[in-house]
Scaffold this active site. Structure first.
Site, PDB file in Angstrom:
ATOM      1  N   HIS A   1       2.258  12.446  12.556  1.00 16.22           N
ATOM      2  CA  HIS A   1       2.843  11.466  10.902  1.00 16.22           C
ATOM      3  C   HIS A   1       1.985  11.394  10.223  1.00 16.22           C
ATOM      4  O   HIS A   1       2.090  11.489   8.626  1.00 16.22           O
ATOM      5  CB  HIS A   1       4.256  10.485  12.161  1.00 16.22           C
ATOM      6  CG  HIS A   1       4.400   9.260  10.715  1.00 16.22           C
ATOM      7  ND1 HIS A   1       5.843   9.645  10.159  1.00 16.22           N
ATOM      8  CD2 HIS A   1       3.864   8.321  11.104  1.00 16.22           C
ATOM      9  CE1 HIS A   1       5.415   9.013   9.010  1.00 16.22           C
ATOM     10  NE2 HIS A   1       4.586   7.653   9.997  1.00 16.22           N
TER      11      HIS A   1
ATOM     12  N   HIS B   1      -1.186   3.423   8.167  1.00 12.91           N
ATOM     13  CA  HIS B   1      -0.295   2.802   7.867  1.00 12.91           C
ATOM     14  C   HIS B   1       0.051   1.787   8.760  1.00 12.91           C
ATOM     15  O   HIS B   1       0.842   0.838   9.153  1.00 12.91           O
ATOM     16  CB  HIS B   1      -0.135   3.016   7.258  1.00 12.91           C
ATOM     17  CG  HIS B   1       1.549   4.134   7.976  1.00 12.91           C
ATOM     18  ND1 HIS B   1       0.764   5.344   8.075  1.00 12.91           N
ATOM     19  CD2 HIS B   1       2.550   4.076   7.693  1.00 12.91           C
ATOM     20  CE1 HIS B   1       2.209   6.414   8.501  1.00 12.91           C
ATOM     21  NE2 HIS B   1       2.925   5.171   8.066  1.00 12.91           N
ATOM     22  N   ASP B   2       0.113   2.577  10.130  1.00 14.55           N
ATOM     23  CA  ASP B   2       0.807   2.228  11.122  1.00 14.55           C
ATOM     24  C   ASP B   2       0.185   1.239  12.412  1.00 14.55           C
ATOM     25  O   ASP B   2       0.579   0.615  13.656  1.00 14.55           O
ATOM     26  CB  ASP B   2       1.813   3.378  11.503  1.00 14.55           C
ATOM     27  CG  ASP B   2       2.831   2.970  11.685  1.00 14.55           C
ATOM     28  OD1 ASP B   2       3.461   3.138  10.240  1.00 14.55           O
ATOM     29  OD2 ASP B   2       3.085   4.636  11.316  1.00 14.55           O
TER      30      ASP B   2
ATOM     31  N   GLU C   1       0.698  -2.334  12.954  1.00 16.68           N
ATOM     32  CA  GLU C   1       2.326  -2.113  13.359  1.00 16.68           C
ATOM     33  C   GLU C   1       2.249  -1.871  15.107  1.00 16.68           C
ATOM     34  O   GLU C   1       2.767  -2.241  15.980  1.00 16.68           O
ATOM     35  CB  GLU C   1       3.492  -1.991  13.276  1.00 16.68           C
ATOM     36  CG  GLU C   1       4.643  -1.955  12.778  1.00 16.68           C
ATOM     37  CD  GLU C   1       5.540  -1.454  12.264  1.00 16.68           C
ATOM     38  OE1 GLU C   1       5.675  -1.416  10.945  1.00 16.68           O
ATOM     39  OE2 GLU C   1       6.442  -0.484  11.979  1.00 16.68           O
ATOM     40  N   ASP C   2       1.507  -0.259  15.718  1.00 16.94           N
ATOM     41  CA  ASP C   2       2.067   0.089  15.936  1.00 16.94           C
ATOM     42  C   ASP C   2       0.871  -0.318  17.953  1.00 16.94           C
ATOM     43  O   ASP C   2       0.899  -0.091  18.533  1.00 16.94           O
ATOM     44  CB  ASP C   2       1.725   1.520  16.643  1.00 16.94           C
ATOM     45  CG  ASP C   2       3.085   1.618  15.774  1.00 16.94           C
ATOM     46  OD1 ASP C   2       3.908   0.797  15.717  1.00 16.94           O
ATOM     47  OD2 ASP C   2       3.402   2.724  15.154  1.00 16.94           O
TER      48      ASP C   2
ATOM     49  N   ASP D   1       6.325   8.111   3.803  1.00 21.02           N
ATOM     50  CA  ASP D   1       6.342   7.390   5.068  1.00 21.02           C
ATOM     51  C   ASP D   1       7.792   7.769   4.983  1.00 21.02           C
ATOM     52  O   ASP D   1       8.066   8.092   6.259  1.00 21.02           O
ATOM     53  CB  ASP D   1       6.144   6.094   5.733  1.00 21.02           C
ATOM     54  CG  ASP D   1       6.566   5.346   7.055  1.00 21.02           C
ATOM     55  OD1 ASP D   1       5.699   6.557   7.639  1.00 21.02           O
ATOM     56  OD2 ASP D   1       7.139   4.597   7.378  1.00 21.02           O
TER      57      ASP D   1
HETATM   58 ZN    ZN Z   1       4.809   5.468   9.673  1.00 19.91          ZN
END
Ligand code: ZN
Length: 179
Positions: free
Chosen positions: A35, A61-62, A65-66, A122
């Site tokens: 991704h 970009h994630d 968050e992750d 995204d």
């Molecule tokens: Zn993403």
């Protein structure tokens, strides 16, 4: 700042390490890095390689968050702009999903031009992963639901890059043709 190629390969490596072992939602439970590679490449292609920090932020970009990566760490390793772009693409995971989704729609028009492009890339990647060749009823419902929401988010992000807007529209059209 690092030369463009170094900045981007360093971002790809950190993303690969930090997201190691994670799978993405959708088709075939692909490794999460697929991704990130897709989003980064959509950004690189749509801007014809003009913005290395944007592509690095696409890889990352994630990551706030992750994973337990922080804004400070990204600012230190890359640049303040890369860190800001990633923060702009980070949802507050303490909120319930419905609220996070609503917030993305409301916040989209106020994002920076770069963050808007990352959000469009995204959504292109996430819709694409939900298009199955032989979908179950549940998969179709998920595709319809995700696509409808993504269109509302992207409505607030459009206009900065015609190529990316067109890929989004084509992806939505492809999704709708399977529903
Ligand atoms: Zn993403």
């Amino acid at each position: 700042m690092l030369p463009a190629i170094r900045l981007i390969s360093k971002a790809a490596e950190l993303a690969a390490r930090r997201h190691n072992g994670m799978a993405r939602k959708g088709r075939g439970n692909e490794p999460y890095i697929n991704h990130l590679a897709e989003v980064a490449n959509l950004l690189a292609t749509a801007t014809d390689g003009a913005d290395a920090e944007l592509v690095a932020a696409g890889w990352l970009h994630d990551v706030i968050e992750d994973t337990d990566t922080t804004r400070d760490e990204i600012a230190q390793r890359f640049s303040d702009r890369v860190a800001s772009l990633v923060v702009e693409c980070t949802d507050d995971m303490s909120l319930p999903k419905a609220e996070r989704r609503q917030k993305q729609i409301a916040d989209a028009p106020h994002k920076s031009p770069g963050a808007k492009l990352i959000k469009i890339a995204d959504k292109i990647s996430n819709i694409g992963a939900r298009i199955h060749s032989d979908p179950s009823a549940e998969e179709l419902e998920d595709l319809a639901d995700y696509t409808g929401w993504a269109e509302k988010v992207v409505a607030g992000c459009r206009g900065g890059n015609g190529a990316l807007d067109r890929i989004f529209d084509d992806t939505v059209e492809l999704a709708r043709s399977t529903l």
